[in-house]
Scaffold this active site. Structure first.
Site, mmCIF file in Angstrom:
data_model
loop_
_atom_site.group_PDB
_atom_site.id
_atom_site.type_symbol
_atom_site.label_atom_id
_atom_site.label_comp_id
_atom_site.label_asym_id
_atom_site.label_seq_id
_atom_site.Cartn_x
_atom_site.Cartn_y
_atom_site.Cartn_z
ATOM 1 N N ARG A 140 0.415 -5.709 2.104
ATOM 2 C CA ARG A 140 -0.675 -6.309 1.403
ATOM 3 C C ARG A 140 -0.324 -7.267 0.680
ATOM 4 O O ARG A 140 -1.284 -8.215 0.259
ATOM 5 C CB ARG A 140 -1.284 -4.996 0.868
ATOM 6 C CG ARG A 140 -0.757 -4.525 -0.389
ATOM 7 C CD ARG A 140 -1.164 -3.141 -0.534
ATOM 8 N NE ARG A 140 -0.852 -2.070 0.225
ATOM 9 C CZ ARG A 140 -0.960 -0.891 0.235
ATOM 10 N NH1 ARG A 140 -1.851 -0.461 -0.919
ATOM 11 N NH2 ARG A 140 -0.726 0.180 1.033
ATOM 12 N N LYS A 200 12.896 3.396 1.740
ATOM 13 C CA LYS A 200 12.296 4.428 2.474
ATOM 14 C C LYS A 200 13.307 5.436 3.063
ATOM 15 O O LYS A 200 14.604 5.099 2.892
ATOM 16 C CB LYS A 200 11.951 3.672 3.992
ATOM 17 C CG LYS A 200 10.594 2.979 3.854
ATOM 18 C CD LYS A 200 10.631 2.469 5.467
ATOM 19 C CE LYS A 200 9.109 1.482 5.466
ATOM 20 N NZ LYS A 200 7.643 2.433 5.195
#
Ligand code: BES
Ligand code: ZN
Ligand code: ZN
Length: 467
Positions: free
Chosen positions: A320, A246
């Site tokens: 996920r 990130k």
């Protein structure tokens, strides 16, 4: 009731000045509208300090909670206990709970790691000298206090920096909560996860050799329960993005990427404290998403508990992956009437809904309606997004059974849910809540973002009405 010298008089916008529980000269209320947080102070001839506090529109749970929290938070040093709260009309149990929560949460401080410990412990959470008139239901107030204590606990977890809450530490906190309030926990360490084949969770955890992943299983049972609810919460104790790193700006806030885990653990704690007549089974996958020499690389294909292979297009779509194993584990080993997961899953959810509501994705209309109405009632709102198969092709992989990220940078919250759908074996009452925008946010209680405690009120209200 015992009337103290400091009296708080909360009034909704539609208040009637002729039916107040204490005498206040008209001139004082001339310009008072009852807007949330508006105050007027009057010193009576009997030496009472009467503070009139606006509560906004009638019966808005969230506004009542935040108004009380704000008032007591900002007046902490001025009010040292001994206060009477007089409602001028009968309030509902929900609003009584909201008031109790706001007052209790006023004690919550995000500065618990400051070295100056001289700040006196706030009285709000303890057995403070607060007297309430008969217009507020004492039992409902007490329930609100219990929920707030749990909220304060999970807010502290979310606000705690990642170096103080590794997966092992967080697992231990959940275990302690279970011991204290009466729900069972079982912690699967790395070895156990390996034996069970939780390959997706382990793959994400490989980026943190020193702080390995854990899976916490939670069980709460009530002898009179008729329904069993499965709950899963994303517990990424820090999300660097992994090799798909990130950007640095605001990456510090990724300590909050376990907001789903906190909401689920908090729901277990609150259910146990309130002795809700329901059976709960939970799975909380805990891991960091970091970069070690063994970390998953973009393009890698990994396995999963269910057996499906996953092409990891982007290591920052890690939530996920770990949810896939937790959901598949619950579905395979426990039969549940409802299955709900909560996760700070996608930035795209914030793009779509901002900070006002969680995204809700489910095929079950009745469940959607029930969660929506609990959301409206508690102010912890959800907004439904589609889960149509139109989006299914976007996560098709050429080399594995499925890929963890769509190639097109659109509909990210939906494609994330479509990914999870692959692991719930067509459960007829599964709902996914993307809480990325609501678990953590700006507030008047600090200059940085902090935890909101989102999820506990929503789920408790829904459990009370649907099980
Ligand atoms: N934890 C993030 C999602 C998130 C973003 C939560 C902002 C709270 C605030 C999640 O793991 C993530 O990084 N998602 C990515 C996926 C990306 C690879 C497309 C995202 O949504 O940006
Ligand atoms: Zn991520
Ligand atoms: Zn994440």
């Amino acid at each position: 009731m015992n009337l103290f010298n400091i009296i708080l008089l909360p009034l909704f916008e539609d208040f009637k000045s002729e039916s107040l529980p204490v005498q206040i000269p008209d001139t004082y209320l001339e310009n008072f509208t009852g807007k949330a947080k508006e105050t007027v102070t009057y010193f009576s001839p009997e030496n009472q300090k009467i503070i009139v506090l606006g509560l906004g529109k009638k019966d808005d749970f969230k506004t009542v909670k935040s108004t009380f929290r704000s008032f007591f938070y900002h007046n902490k040093s001025k009010i040292k206990g001994d206060i009477s709260i007089l409602f001028s009309e009968k309030i509902s149990p929900e609003i009584a709970s909201a008031a109790a929560q706001g007052i209790a949460l006023a004690a919550y401080e995000i500065g618990h790691l400051k070295s100056d410990k001289s700040k006196p412990e706030s009285w709000f959470l303890g057995d403070y000298n607060l007297s309430l008139n008969e217009n507020i239901d004492a039992e409902a107030y007490d329930k609100g206090k219990k929920i707030a204590a749990t909220q304060a606990q999970i807010m502290k977890w979310v606000d705690t920096p990642a170096n103080f809450k590794t997966p092992a530490v967080l697992a231990e906190w959940i275990l302690e909560s279970g011991q204290k309030y009466g729900f069972e926990t079982e912690i699967f360490d790395t070895e156990k996860c390996e034996a069970l084949g939780m390959k997706a969770l382990l793959a994400v955890g490989r980026g943190s050799v020193e702080n390995p992943p854990q899976m916490v299983i939670l069980k709460y049972n009530h002898p009179e329960a008729t329904k069993t609810v499965g709950l899963v919460g994303k517990g990424v104790t820090f999300d660097t993005g992994g090799v798909s790193l990130k950007p640095g700006d605001n990456m510090n806030y990724m300590k909050s990427d376990m907001g789903g885990a906190a909401a689920v653990a908090g729901t277990f704690e609150a259910s146990a404290r309130l002795k809700l007549k329901v059976n709960l089974i939970g799975a909380i996958p805990l891991t960091e998403n970091c970069i070690d020499s063994l970390a998953v690389k973009p393009g890698d294909v990994i396995g999963s508990y269910l057996g499906k292979t996953i092409e990891v297009i982007n290591t920052d779509a890690e939530g996920r992956l770990i949810l896939a194993d937790a959901l598949a584990y619950l579905v395979k080993n426990h039969s549940t009437d409802y299955l709900i997961d909560l996760a700070t899953l996608t930035g795209n959810c914030i793009q779509a809904l901002g900070y006002a509501a969680a995204a809700m994705l489910t095929h079950n209309d009745a469940l959607a309606d029930a969660l929506s109405s609990s959301g409206i009632k508690t102010g912890e709102k959800v907004w439904r997004m589609p889960l149509w198969d139109d989006y299914k092709d976007m996560i098709k992989s050429d080399i594995a059974d499925i890929k963890n990220l769509s190639t097109a940078p659109i509909a990210g919250a939906i494609t994330a849910a479509k990914f999870l759908e692959e692991f719930v074996d067509n459960h007829p009452a599964w709902a996914h809540l993307d809480i990325a925008g609501v678990a953590f946010g700006d507030s008047e209680f600090g200059s940085m973002k902090s935890a909101t405690g989102y999820g506990v009120n929503l789920l408790i209200d829904w459990l009370e009405n649907n099980s």
